[in-house]
Motif scaffolding. Structure first.
Motif, PDB file in Angstrom:
ATOM      1  N   ALA B 112       0.755  -1.681   0.106  1.00 56.02           N
ATOM      2  CA  ALA B 112      -0.005  -0.077   0.115  1.00 56.02           C
ATOM      3  C   ALA B 112       0.242   1.199  -0.217  1.00 56.02           C
ATOM      4  O   ALA B 112       0.233   2.111  -0.496  1.00 56.02           O
ATOM      5  CB  ALA B 112      -1.011  -0.050   1.227  1.00 56.02           C
ATOM      6  N   THR B 113       1.728   1.165   0.835  1.00 54.56           N
ATOM      7  CA  THR B 113       2.776   2.203   0.763  1.00 54.56           C
ATOM      8  C   THR B 113       3.555   2.826  -0.387  1.00 54.56           C
ATOM      9  O   THR B 113       3.659   4.379  -0.549  1.00 54.56           O
ATOM     10  CB  THR B 113       3.497   2.064   1.576  1.00 54.56           C
ATOM     11  OG1 THR B 113       3.482   1.832   3.145  1.00 54.56           O
ATOM     12  CG2 THR B 113       4.937   3.507   1.288  1.00 54.56           C
ATOM     13  N   GLU B 114       3.725   1.455  -1.250  1.00 57.75           N
ATOM     14  CA  GLU B 114       4.177   1.893  -2.916  1.00 57.75           C
ATOM     15  C   GLU B 114       3.344   2.553  -3.835  1.00 57.75           C
ATOM     16  O   GLU B 114       3.335   3.495  -4.571  1.00 57.75           O
ATOM     17  CB  GLU B 114       5.179   0.958  -3.694  1.00 57.75           C
ATOM     18  CG  GLU B 114       6.070   1.524  -4.964  1.00 57.75           C
ATOM     19  CD  GLU B 114       6.451   0.039  -4.874  1.00 57.75           C
ATOM     20  OE1 GLU B 114       7.444  -0.094  -5.790  1.00 57.75           O
ATOM     21  OE2 GLU B 114       5.477  -1.069  -5.693  1.00 57.75           O
ATOM     22  N   SER B 241      -2.645  -3.476   0.491  1.00 52.97           N
ATOM     23  CA  SER B 241      -1.122  -4.535   1.137  1.00 52.97           C
ATOM     24  C   SER B 241      -1.837  -6.393   0.731  1.00 52.97           C
ATOM     25  O   SER B 241      -2.536  -6.606   1.775  1.00 52.97           O
ATOM     26  CB  SER B 241      -0.364  -4.242   2.831  1.00 52.97           C
ATOM     27  OG  SER B 241       0.194  -3.139   1.650  1.00 52.97           O
ATOM     28  N   SER B 242      -1.018  -7.562  -0.255  1.00 50.72           N
ATOM     29  CA  SER B 242      -1.960  -8.568   0.274  1.00 50.72           C
ATOM     30  C   SER B 242      -1.090  -9.123   1.616  1.00 50.72           C
ATOM     31  O   SER B 242      -1.733  -9.937   2.109  1.00 50.72           O
ATOM     32  CB  SER B 242      -0.931  -9.218  -0.830  1.00 50.72           C
ATOM     33  OG  SER B 242      -0.523 -10.599  -0.111  1.00 50.72           O
ATOM     34  N   HIS B 243      -0.258  -8.476   2.117  1.00 54.40           N
ATOM     35  CA  HIS B 243       0.747  -9.007   3.769  1.00 54.40           C
ATOM     36  C   HIS B 243      -0.749  -8.724   4.902  1.00 54.40           C
ATOM     37  O   HIS B 243      -0.987  -9.741   5.249  1.00 54.40           O
ATOM     38  CB  HIS B 243       1.674  -8.642   4.286  1.00 54.40           C
ATOM     39  CG  HIS B 243       1.536  -8.134   4.445  1.00 54.40           C
ATOM     40  ND1 HIS B 243       1.905  -7.491   6.000  1.00 54.40           N
ATOM     41  CD2 HIS B 243       2.172  -6.487   4.324  1.00 54.40           C
ATOM     42  CE1 HIS B 243       2.084  -6.279   6.526  1.00 54.40           C
ATOM     43  NE2 HIS B 243       2.327  -5.390   5.043  1.00 54.40           N
ATOM     44  N   THR B 249       4.148 -10.914   2.007  1.00 50.92           N
ATOM     45  CA  THR B 249       4.667  -9.593   1.921  1.00 50.92           C
ATOM     46  C   THR B 249       5.112  -9.015   0.391  1.00 50.92           C
ATOM     47  O   THR B 249       5.113 -10.006   0.052  1.00 50.92           O
ATOM     48  CB  THR B 249       5.812  -9.348   2.945  1.00 50.92           C
ATOM     49  OG1 THR B 249       6.640 -10.183   2.859  1.00 50.92           O
ATOM     50  CG2 THR B 249       5.078  -9.688   4.372  1.00 50.92           C
ATOM     51  N   GLY B 250       6.106  -8.267   0.597  1.00 51.79           N
ATOM     52  CA  GLY B 250       6.124  -7.477  -1.006  1.00 51.79           C
ATOM     53  C   GLY B 250       5.058  -7.138  -2.116  1.00 51.79           C
ATOM     54  O   GLY B 250       5.419  -6.947  -3.036  1.00 51.79           O
ATOM     55  N   ASN B 297       7.310  -9.835  -8.793  1.00 51.78           N
ATOM     56  CA  ASN B 297       6.902 -10.651  -7.690  1.00 51.78           C
ATOM     57  C   ASN B 297       6.329 -11.192  -7.670  1.00 51.78           C
ATOM     58  O   ASN B 297       5.029 -11.713  -7.773  1.00 51.78           O
ATOM     59  CB  ASN B 297       7.109  -9.769  -5.753  1.00 51.78           C
ATOM     60  CG  ASN B 297       6.698 -10.792  -5.099  1.00 51.78           C
ATOM     61  OD1 ASN B 297       6.808 -12.276  -4.932  1.00 51.78           O
ATOM     62  ND2 ASN B 297       6.453 -10.676  -4.118  1.00 51.78           N
ATOM     63  N   ILE B 298       6.634 -11.926  -8.423  1.00 53.93           N
ATOM     64  CA  ILE B 298       5.439 -13.099  -8.753  1.00 53.93           C
ATOM     65  C   ILE B 298       5.437 -14.204  -8.218  1.00 53.93           C
ATOM     66  O   ILE B 298       3.789 -15.130  -7.932  1.00 53.93           O
ATOM     67  CB  ILE B 298       6.401 -14.261 -10.775  1.00 53.93           C
ATOM     68  CG1 ILE B 298       7.010 -12.856 -11.414  1.00 53.93           C
ATOM     69  CG2 ILE B 298       5.235 -15.183 -11.084  1.00 53.93           C
ATOM     70  CD1 ILE B 298       8.225 -13.887 -12.530  1.00 53.93           C
ATOM     71  N   ALA B 299       6.071 -14.852  -7.426  1.00 57.49           N
ATOM     72  CA  ALA B 299       5.558 -15.662  -6.125  1.00 57.49           C
ATOM     73  C   ALA B 299       4.389 -15.059  -5.317  1.00 57.49           C
ATOM     74  O   ALA B 299       3.959 -15.895  -4.696  1.00 57.49           O
ATOM     75  CB  ALA B 299       7.300 -16.369  -5.773  1.00 57.49           C
ATOM     76  N   GLY B 300       5.287 -13.579  -4.684  1.00 62.94           N
ATOM     77  CA  GLY B 300       3.998 -13.008  -4.329  1.00 62.94           C
ATOM     78  C   GLY B 300       2.406 -13.239  -4.837  1.00 62.94           C
ATOM     79  O   GLY B 300       1.634 -13.190  -3.686  1.00 62.94           O
ATOM     80  N   VAL B 301       2.448 -12.439  -6.423  1.00 64.62           N
ATOM     81  CA  VAL B 301       1.130 -12.361  -6.534  1.00 64.62           C
ATOM     82  C   VAL B 301       0.634 -13.322  -7.187  1.00 64.62           C
ATOM     83  O   VAL B 301      -0.581 -13.781  -6.638  1.00 64.62           O
ATOM     84  CB  VAL B 301       1.373 -11.777  -8.013  1.00 64.62           C
ATOM     85  CG1 VAL B 301       0.581 -11.491  -8.520  1.00 64.62           C
ATOM     86  CG2 VAL B 301       2.008 -11.030  -7.978  1.00 64.62           C
ATOM     87  N   VAL B 302       1.052 -14.747  -7.160  1.00 67.19           N
ATOM     88  CA  VAL B 302       0.279 -15.934  -7.365  1.00 67.19           C
ATOM     89  C   VAL B 302      -0.266 -16.259  -5.502  1.00 67.19           C
ATOM     90  O   VAL B 302      -1.463 -16.538  -5.588  1.00 67.19           O
ATOM     91  CB  VAL B 302       1.591 -17.362  -7.697  1.00 67.19           C
ATOM     92  CG1 VAL B 302       0.629 -18.722  -7.527  1.00 67.19           C
ATOM     93  CG2 VAL B 302       1.045 -16.471  -9.572  1.00 67.19           C
TER      94      VAL B 302
END
Lengths: 153, 424
Positions: B112-114, B241-243, B249-250, B297-302
């Motif tokens: 969210a920050t970014e 944010s996802s986390h 995270t990320g 961040n492919i793995a993160g998005v998955v």
């Protein structure tokens, strides 16, 4: 309550945390130094009166946790009427006390009553609380020394 | 996807309105929660900082690295196509999750920050002139203050602050007065991380739009706890944010209305965000890729996609109901404690309780609770102006997720009894 917690919150610390000594503004200090921990918001002002390279009086004001209040209160009791150079040595010794896994007997003897804060070494997130007042002292003495240099030149 | 087939919800997934969820079974989907802390069962009550991850998310990430890993949008081979598919599938899930009009309106960022920084740099900075105003509230997280201050410094614009009342609610009459011909953007939090207040964002957006002022919502604390419909809200930007939503995270999301995103210049340059590059001139890629420079961040998005599937399967009707139950239970228990003061008494609240004790500082509270197996947050919660508003140096904060239970809250209350024993 377990041993680590008891070691951290010894009665002396609870007592000084609740009733900090020399908790006031000093009249005509040689320097007043702010100490601030942005992580938790603890904030204090340390007042020092220095004469002929000796701390002749000290006090503080501020808000913070039991550890930061007690540590600063105990520090002030100890640094009154000692030479600046000895206060600087105390800073180094105190730093060892709270960061080294097993400080030497010599360090412990030198620190005396201040060793009650040794329990903080088992709480890495709280070391900054214990050293807040001490960092203010170091910065304050550095400033006082440079001001003195400026004034004598 | 077979990864969520082990989901423990009984009959509820087809009819989420019926609260027939086995919350105890659901808790066991989160492996971290079964551990002990200081020889006590862990009671994790710091969900506003980050949430724990269900097996489905952990397995989706592991599966991606074991089976599907390749760079996206590049390789002309099956593996890369599969990676691209998994990555882009999450974009569709986010679109559905937010009910966005188009998948092109979903930009993946680090958090969210970014996302807020992207809007500050790409949308606000080129448009602002000296004297212009950005309107934020007095209960913002630092990440919805500092990016605007940075832009103000560069452009000569100014921040204006919507005040909050003693219950930690936005003062709407003052907000109305502050919306003026100099206001270029309203940026407010949907839910306050330090106080739990759910802001009347629908009304605030309508009020701003009456004056043709766009609105950004910081949804970091909202997206996992309330149902968000960006078309119904009609917000111009939404960030989260996802986390904080059971994903890794990320990864974060910037939703923006297409007409805004189309008009904005990219925030960062690099691979993937271009359609052609010559030394003389570069053509940018179309939306959403224009804002996704470099390998993402492919793995993160998955993994985030798996988290959204999980959330959808539990259903927001159930989540809201369960978290309100926990909030009510915790509020009753905590306000019964003499010498404890809850900071933030908004009528409309998410499951976040900030409090102070007369006898002990929040840092001491947190250390002692930690030894009782209770993880809470102590400090200013990256919202120092909020602490100033309520005249406290810091607070202790318990924040609950649907996997928490009454036993966690009882453990918190027992832990607080230890604090009183030591300090009073």
């Amino acid at each position: 309550m377990n041993e680590e917690l008891r070691a951290l919150y010894q009665e002396v610390i609870i007592d000084h945390g609740r009733h900090p000594r020399n908790f006031k503004k000093l009249e005509e200090p040689s320097c007043c130094q702010e100490g601030y921990n942005p992580l938790c918001g603890d904030r204090l002002t340390l007042y020092l009166k220095v004469d002929h390279n000796k701390i002749i009086d000290a006090s503080f004001e501020g808000v913070g946790c039991a550890i930061s209040m007690a540590s600063t209160s105990l520090m002030i009791e100890r640094i009154k009427n000692i030479p600046i150079i000895e206060a600087q040595q105390l800073f180094e010794a105190f730093h060892l006390l709270v960061t080294e896994p097993s400080p030497t007997v010599k360090t412990l003897e030198y620190l005396g009553k201040l060793t009650v804060l040794g329990g903080v070494r088992d709480f890495p997130t709280r070391i900054k609380c214990a050293t807040l007042g001490w960092h203010a002292l170091k910065a304050g003495l550095d400033n006082a020394a440079s001001e003195q240099r400026v004034s004598t030149e | 996807m077979s990864l969520i087939s082990s989901f423990p919800i009984m009959s509820s997934s087809c009819n989420p309105a019926q609260n027939t969820i086995d919350w105890t079974a659901l808790r066991s989907d989160f492996p971290l929660l079964s551990q002990q802390a200081h020889n006590k069962q862990l009671a994790y009550l710091d969900n506003a900082a980050t949430t724990q991850k269900p097996n489905a998310v952990i397995e989706a990430i592991a599966h991606y690295y074991r089976v599907d890993n390749a760079n996206v949008h590049r390789g002309v081979y099956e593996l890369s196509e599969r990676a691209t598919q998994s990555y882009e599938a999450t974009r569709n899930k986010v679109q559905n999750f937010l009910n966005a009009w188009s998948r092109e309106e979903i930009i993946f960022v680090r958090g969210a920050t970014e996302a807020i920084n992207l809007v500050a740099q790409s949308y606000a900075r080129p448009a602002l002139k000296p004297g212009d105003e950005i309107l934020i509230s007095a209960m913002e997280h630092h990440s919805n203050i500092v990016p605007w201050q940075m832009v103000c410094k560069k452009t000569g614009a100014q921040l204006a602050i919507i005040p909050i009342n003693d219950s930690a609610e936005i003062m709407l009459e003052r907000y109305q007065q502050l919306l003026n011909e100099k206001t270029r953007l309203v940026a407010v939090t949907h839910v306050s991380n330090a106080l739990g207040s759910i802001n009347p964002v629908q009304q605030m957006i309508t009020m701003a739009h009456e004056k043709e002022i766009p609105v950004l919502l910081d949804g970091a604390q909202a997206a996992a706890h309330l149902s968000v419909d960006v078309q119904a809200l009609d917000c111009d930007f939404y960030t989260f944010s996802s986390h904080k939503a059971y994903g890794p995270t990320g990864v974060g999301v910037l939703y923006g209305k297409k007409r805004h995103l189309d008009a904005m210049e990219p925030y960062q340059g690099g691979g993937d965000m271009i359609s052609s590059v010559r030394f003389e001139h570069t053509e940018y890629n179309s939306l959403p890729y224009k804002f996704e420079a470099g390998t993402p961040n492919i793995a993160g998005v998955v993994g985030f996609g798996a988290a959204l599937d999980y959330l959808s399967a539990v259903g927001f009707d159930n989540i809201v109901q369960r978290e309100q139950q926990l909030l009510d239970y915790a509020t009753l228990k905590l306000q019964a404690i003499s010498g404890l003061h809850i900071i933030g008494r908004a009528k409309n609240k998410a499951s976040i309780i900030s409090f102070v004790l007369d006898c002990a500082h929040s840092h001491d509270i947190s250390t002692i609770l930690d030894h009782q197996g209770v993880a809470i947050r102590a400090g200013h919660h990256c919202a120092m102006p909020v602490m100033e508003r309520f005249n406290v140096p810091a607070t202790a904060r318990a924040s609950m997720a649907f996997y928490n239970n009454e036993a966690d809250i009882d453990q918190l209350v027992r832990g607080l009894a230890q604090v009183f024993k030591l300090f009073s």
